[in-house]
Design a protein around this motif. Structure first.
Motif, PDB file in Angstrom:
ATOM      1  N   ARG A 152     107.550  -8.877  17.367  1.00  0.00           N
ATOM      2  CA  ARG A 152     107.311 -10.238  16.862  1.00  0.00           C
ATOM      3  C   ARG A 152     108.366 -11.100  17.856  1.00  0.00           C
ATOM      4  NH1 ARG A 152     107.011  -8.556  11.432  1.00  0.00           N
ATOM      5  NH2 ARG A 152     109.272  -9.439  11.055  1.00  0.00           N
ATOM      6  N   SER A 153     109.314 -10.574  18.436  1.00  0.00           N
ATOM      7  CA  SER A 153     110.277 -11.198  19.277  1.00  0.00           C
ATOM      8  C   SER A 153     109.734 -11.844  20.768  1.00  0.00           C
ATOM      9  CB  SER A 153     111.623 -10.348  19.664  1.00  0.00           C
ATOM     10  OG  SER A 153     111.269  -9.376  20.418  1.00  0.00           O
ATOM     11  N   ARG A 161     100.491 -19.643  14.337  1.00  0.00           N
ATOM     12  CA  ARG A 161     100.889 -19.907  13.165  1.00  0.00           C
ATOM     13  C   ARG A 161     102.046 -21.167  13.142  1.00  0.00           C
ATOM     14  NH1 ARG A 161     102.799 -16.167   9.098  1.00  0.00           N
ATOM     15  NH2 ARG A 161     101.186 -14.720   9.846  1.00  0.00           N
ATOM     16  N   CYS A 181     116.711 -10.254  17.321  1.00  0.00           N
ATOM     17  CA  CYS A 181     116.286  -9.428  16.173  1.00  0.00           C
ATOM     18  C   CYS A 181     117.497  -9.050  15.595  1.00  0.00           C
ATOM     19  CB  CYS A 181     115.356  -8.254  16.594  1.00  0.00           C
ATOM     20  SG  CYS A 181     114.026  -8.277  17.506  1.00  0.00           S
ATOM     21  N   ASP A 203     106.761 -13.814  22.659  1.00  0.00           N
ATOM     22  CA  ASP A 203     105.949 -14.893  22.236  1.00  0.00           C
ATOM     23  C   ASP A 203     105.527 -15.649  23.345  1.00  0.00           C
ATOM     24  OD1 ASP A 203     108.311 -16.452  22.714  1.00  0.00           O
ATOM     25  OD2 ASP A 203     108.679 -16.761  20.411  1.00  0.00           O
ATOM     26  N   LEU A 229     108.954  -3.702  14.000  1.00  0.00           N
ATOM     27  CA  LEU A 229     107.937  -4.948  13.868  1.00  0.00           C
ATOM     28  C   LEU A 229     108.559  -6.367  14.356  1.00  0.00           C
ATOM     29  CD1 LEU A 229     106.159  -4.401  10.514  1.00  0.00           C
ATOM     30  CD2 LEU A 229     105.028  -3.977  12.954  1.00  0.00           C
ATOM     31  N   ALA A 230     109.881  -6.414  14.052  1.00  0.00           N
ATOM     32  CA  ALA A 230     110.618  -7.563  14.435  1.00  0.00           C
ATOM     33  C   ALA A 230     110.837  -7.764  15.967  1.00  0.00           C
ATOM     34  CB  ALA A 230     111.970  -7.623  13.778  1.00  0.00           C
ATOM     35  N   SER A 248     106.868 -14.376   9.612  1.00  0.00           N
ATOM     36  CA  SER A 248     106.800 -14.006  10.744  1.00  0.00           C
ATOM     37  C   SER A 248     107.081 -15.024  11.949  1.00  0.00           C
ATOM     38  CB  SER A 248     105.480 -13.228  11.114  1.00  0.00           C
ATOM     39  OG  SER A 248     104.562 -14.013  11.261  1.00  0.00           O
ATOM     40  N   PRO A 249     107.366 -14.828  13.315  1.00  0.00           N
ATOM     41  CA  PRO A 249     107.583 -15.938  13.868  1.00  0.00           C
ATOM     42  C   PRO A 249     106.553 -16.964  14.246  1.00  0.00           C
ATOM     43  CG  PRO A 249     108.316 -13.894  14.799  1.00  0.00           C
ATOM     44  CD  PRO A 249     107.625 -13.534  13.711  1.00  0.00           C
ATOM     45  N   ARG A 250     106.846 -18.222  14.324  1.00  0.00           N
ATOM     46  CA  ARG A 250     105.811 -19.092  14.352  1.00  0.00           C
ATOM     47  C   ARG A 250     105.605 -19.486  15.897  1.00  0.00           C
ATOM     48  NH1 ARG A 250     108.775 -21.680   9.958  1.00  0.00           N
ATOM     49  NH2 ARG A 250     107.894 -20.917   8.093  1.00  0.00           N
ATOM     50  N   SER A 251     104.349 -20.128  16.049  1.00  0.00           N
ATOM     51  CA  SER A 251     104.304 -20.583  17.609  1.00  0.00           C
ATOM     52  C   SER A 251     104.816 -22.073  17.841  1.00  0.00           C
ATOM     53  CB  SER A 251     102.607 -20.428  17.739  1.00  0.00           C
ATOM     54  OG  SER A 251     102.175 -19.139  17.378  1.00  0.00           O
TER      55      SER A 251
END
Length: 283
Positions: free
Chosen positions: A22-23, A136, A40, A25, A18-19, A275-278
């Motif tokens: 999410r890396s 987010r 990661c 963006d 999952l990481a 989780s990572p933010r925008s």
């Protein structure tokens, strides 16, 4: 359980997979193997196995040394979006609000220490950056986040402030826990929040809470505007009344449908996740 310890059932490889997803963006739509590994905190060998597994499953596409997500990753969020009634209920009201005020409006929920956009209606004006469903931001620097945070129990607010890094995103960002706690009390008392260029310079926003049938605050609706053509006073005068009318209509609809499927995003309104933010939006 000691801080940072994982339960016996925890699957570390799944977390790492999952990481990797999410890396990627908006700032990094394509990454090399080394970039994924660094992002990661993985070895190159582990990152390679995870990336190639995602390629085999159709979630990642490889072009030479570059890897990109494929549209198939949208399936991962579709189950949530298709089962939640709140965005469906709110969207027609957001469309009506945007048509009235000619500014973008969004519905957000609290997820861990972030707010997450679950419905959004932009203006027709050309935007320099796009906020989409799933975007987010740190909750404490946004008007929607402060609205929801303000209605949490005092002890939970204290716990959140104790663990939150109050970093200055702009020169206007509140970085004192004492000041932020006072601001949350003010928001709770007045029933809405105004954030003046704390997330990004040149951006002001106002938000009001959405409540379910039980009266619990389950989300917030905002209107975001460029600071150059909107003062804080004009926001309160011109945008607050239609905003409050909009959330009242959403509340009324939620009162009919009930709170069961309307309340939470992901792991729950009051629970933690990360989780990572925008990147910050631009008006």
């Amino acid at each position: 359980m000691p801080a940072g310890a994982r339960a016996p059932h925890f699957v570390r490889s799944f977390e790492r997979g999952l990481a990797v997803i999410r890396s990627f963006d908006a700032e990094h739509p394509a990454r090399t193997l080394s970039e994924v590994a660094d992002s990661c905190d993985l070895t190159r060998a582990a990152a390679r196995r995870l990336l190639l597994t995602l390629v085999d499953l159709g979630y990642v596409h490889q072009e030479g040394r570059q890897f990109r997500l494929t549209p198939r990753v949208l399936e991962l969020g579709y189950s949530y979006l298709s089962s939640v009634t709140l965005p469906q209920i709110a969207e027609p009201h957001l469309e009506r609000l945007v048509a009235q005020v000619k500014e973008s409006s969004s519905l957000c929920v609290l997820d861990g220490d972030d707010i997450v956009y679950v419905a959004r209606v932009p203006t027709r004006r050309i935007m320099s950056a796009t906020i989409t469903v799933g975007t987010r931001f740190p909750a404490h620097v946004t008007s929607v986040g402060r609205v929801v945070l303000a209605h949490l129990p005092d002890e939970e607010i204290d716990a959140r402030l104790a663990r939150t890094q109050l970093r200055p995103l702009t020169e206007f960002t509140i970085v004192s826990a004492r000041e932020l706690r006072a601001e949350l009390r003010r928001v709770r008392g007045q029933g809405y929040a105004v954030v003046d260029q704390e997330l990004e310079e040149g951006l002001r926003s106002i938000a009001a809470p959405v409540r379910d049938r039980s009266g619990e605050v389950v989300a917030a609706v905002n209107i975001a505007v460029p600071a150059g053509r909107n003062t804080v006073e004009s926001i309160r005068r011109d945008l607050l009344p239609p905003l409050l009318a909009t959330v009242a209509r959403i509340d009324a609809d939620l009162g009919i449908t009930g709170p069961a499927r309307a309340a939470s995003h992901g792991s729950g309104t009051h629970r933690s996740s990360s989780s990572p933010r925008s990147p910050a939006p631009r008006p």
